[in-house]
Scaffold this motif. Structure first.
Motif, PDB file in Angstrom:
ATOM      1  N   GLN A   1      60.312  46.730  50.417  1.00 27.49           N
ATOM      2  CA  GLN A   1      61.722  46.224  50.025  1.00 27.49           C
ATOM      3  C   GLN A   1      62.125  44.968  50.925  1.00 27.49           C
ATOM      4  OE1 GLN A   1      63.870  49.744  50.550  1.00 27.49           O
ATOM      5  NE2 GLN A   1      63.706  50.321  48.018  1.00 27.49           N
TER       6      GLN A   1
ATOM      7  N   ILE B   1      60.621  43.059  47.169  1.00 29.51           N
ATOM      8  CA  ILE B   1      60.495  43.852  46.007  1.00 29.51           C
ATOM      9  C   ILE B   1      61.526  44.962  46.169  1.00 29.51           C
ATOM     10  CG2 ILE B   1      59.003  45.064  44.605  1.00 29.51           C
ATOM     11  CD1 ILE B   1      56.557  43.164  45.616  1.00 29.51           C
ATOM     12  N   SER B   2      62.758  44.976  45.680  1.00 24.69           N
ATOM     13  CA  SER B   2      63.527  45.862  45.714  1.00 24.69           C
ATOM     14  C   SER B   2      63.247  47.308  45.068  1.00 24.69           C
ATOM     15  CB  SER B   2      64.949  45.445  45.623  1.00 24.69           C
ATOM     16  OG  SER B   2      65.098  45.110  44.209  1.00 24.69           O
ATOM     17  N   ASN B   3      62.425  46.985  44.028  1.00 25.52           N
ATOM     18  CA  ASN B   3      62.233  48.454  43.396  1.00 25.52           C
ATOM     19  C   ASN B   3      60.685  48.339  43.025  1.00 25.52           C
ATOM     20  OD1 ASN B   3      62.554  50.723  41.814  1.00 25.52           O
ATOM     21  ND2 ASN B   3      62.834  49.387  39.622  1.00 25.52           N
ATOM     22  N   PRO B   4      59.994  48.848  44.347  1.00 23.23           N
ATOM     23  CA  PRO B   4      58.599  48.722  44.014  1.00 23.23           C
ATOM     24  C   PRO B   4      57.963  50.010  43.206  1.00 23.23           C
ATOM     25  CG  PRO B   4      59.068  49.341  46.156  1.00 23.23           C
ATOM     26  CD  PRO B   4      60.376  49.203  45.305  1.00 23.23           C
TER      27      PRO B   4
ATOM     28  N   GLU C   1      50.289  43.788  42.748  1.00 18.80           N
ATOM     29  CA  GLU C   1      51.552  43.710  42.152  1.00 18.80           C
ATOM     30  C   GLU C   1      52.389  42.606  43.017  1.00 18.80           C
ATOM     31  OE1 GLU C   1      54.819  47.072  41.466  1.00 18.80           O
ATOM     32  OE2 GLU C   1      52.786  47.691  41.365  1.00 18.80           O
ATOM     33  N   SER C   2      51.954  42.220  44.157  1.00 15.98           N
ATOM     34  CA  SER C   2      52.670  41.148  45.048  1.00 15.98           C
ATOM     35  C   SER C   2      52.239  39.794  44.390  1.00 15.98           C
ATOM     36  CB  SER C   2      52.426  41.364  46.548  1.00 15.98           C
ATOM     37  OG  SER C   2      52.866  42.446  46.934  1.00 15.98           O
TER      38      SER C   2
ATOM     39  N   VAL D   1      54.581  40.059  37.023  1.00 12.97           N
ATOM     40  CA  VAL D   1      55.635  40.961  37.639  1.00 12.97           C
ATOM     41  C   VAL D   1      56.760  40.374  37.754  1.00 12.97           C
ATOM     42  CG1 VAL D   1      56.090  42.615  39.413  1.00 12.97           C
ATOM     43  CG2 VAL D   1      53.820  42.493  38.588  1.00 12.97           C
ATOM     44  N   ASP D   2      56.785  39.065  37.732  1.00 11.83           N
ATOM     45  CA  ASP D   2      58.063  38.209  38.129  1.00 11.83           C
ATOM     46  C   ASP D   2      58.931  37.974  36.823  1.00 11.83           C
ATOM     47  OD1 ASP D   2      57.217  37.714  40.764  1.00 11.83           O
ATOM     48  OD2 ASP D   2      56.379  35.746  40.237  1.00 11.83           O
TER      49      ASP D   2
ATOM     50  N   SER E   1      61.625  44.453  37.668  1.00  7.15           N
ATOM     51  CA  SER E   1      60.801  44.239  39.143  1.00  7.15           C
ATOM     52  C   SER E   1      61.750  43.283  39.749  1.00  7.15           C
ATOM     53  CB  SER E   1      59.437  43.913  38.885  1.00  7.15           C
ATOM     54  OG  SER E   1      58.977  43.575  40.226  1.00  7.15           O
ATOM     55  N   GLY E   2      61.427  43.081  41.115  1.00 11.26           N
ATOM     56  CA  GLY E   2      62.250  42.192  42.074  1.00 11.26           C
ATOM     57  C   GLY E   2      63.436  42.706  42.608  1.00 11.26           C
ATOM     58  N   ASN E   3      64.061  41.606  42.988  1.00 14.04           N
ATOM     59  CA  ASN E   3      65.343  41.788  43.887  1.00 14.04           C
ATOM     60  C   ASN E   3      66.609  42.269  43.143  1.00 14.04           C
ATOM     61  OD1 ASN E   3      63.913  41.236  46.322  1.00 14.04           O
ATOM     62  ND2 ASN E   3      64.336  39.045  46.313  1.00 14.04           N
TER      63      ASN E   3
END
Length: 163
Positions: free
Chosen positions: A87, A91-94, A138-139, A144-145, A150-152
């Motif tokens: 986080q 990535i706030s919701n991995p 995933e990073s 994923v963007d 996903s994301g912040n």
């Protein structure tokens, strides 16, 4: 087992030397120490090795070291630390799979990507954890963007201001 003179094995003065699953020698005193919380819950303290008759500074240092080792080796510590580190890296919701891959790097102390191995094979190696976070698919994936889940997650005030 170490036994003081005049007492048999299994008495309260017996000290046991045990090698844990990580290869570290740990000493346990043969006594049970429990804390009662309001008569509803009872928590057993981890066994300790401290001289209660003549305590010394080194005994306190050993006790604190044993306690911190107990906390770090606890089964939910690695997932908690790894999720927080992911986080902090944006990535706030991995996904659970992402966190699991980082936890495996935390526990094993190594991470391999593209034939290069990171870490020292010791539990909790942050070099391996950092490599697992930054080099995970995933990073790195641009797909994923675009995922709205996903994301912040922005703070509510920032969300209103940027609308």
């Amino acid at each position: 087992a170490f036994v003081s003179s005049g007492s048999g094995i299994g008495s309260k003065s017996t000290i046991f030397k045990v090698t844990d699953e990580y290869g570290k020698a740990v000493f346990f005193k043969n006594m049970v120490s429990a804390i009662s919380l309001g008569g509803v819950y009872e928590v057993r303290n981890p066994p300790t090795f401290i001289n209660l008759v003549k305590p010394e500074l080194r005994d306190v240092e050993y006790e604190v070291d044993a306690f911190l080792t107990h906390l770090v080796r606890y089964q939910s510590t690695a997932p908690f630390i790894c999720k927080k580190l992911v986080q902090y890296h944006g990535i706030s919701n991995p996904s659970p799979g992402f966190v699991q891959r980082v936890v495996e790097a935390f526990i094993s102390g190594s991470f391999t990507s593209g034939g290069v191995t990171f870490g020292s094979n010791k539990y909790g190696d942050l070099k391996a954890v950092t490599a697992a976070i930054t080099l995970d698919q995933e990073s790195l994936s641009p797909v994923v963007d675009e995922d709205p889940v996903s994301g912040n997650v922005r703070e509510p005030l920032l969300k209103v201001m940027q609308f």
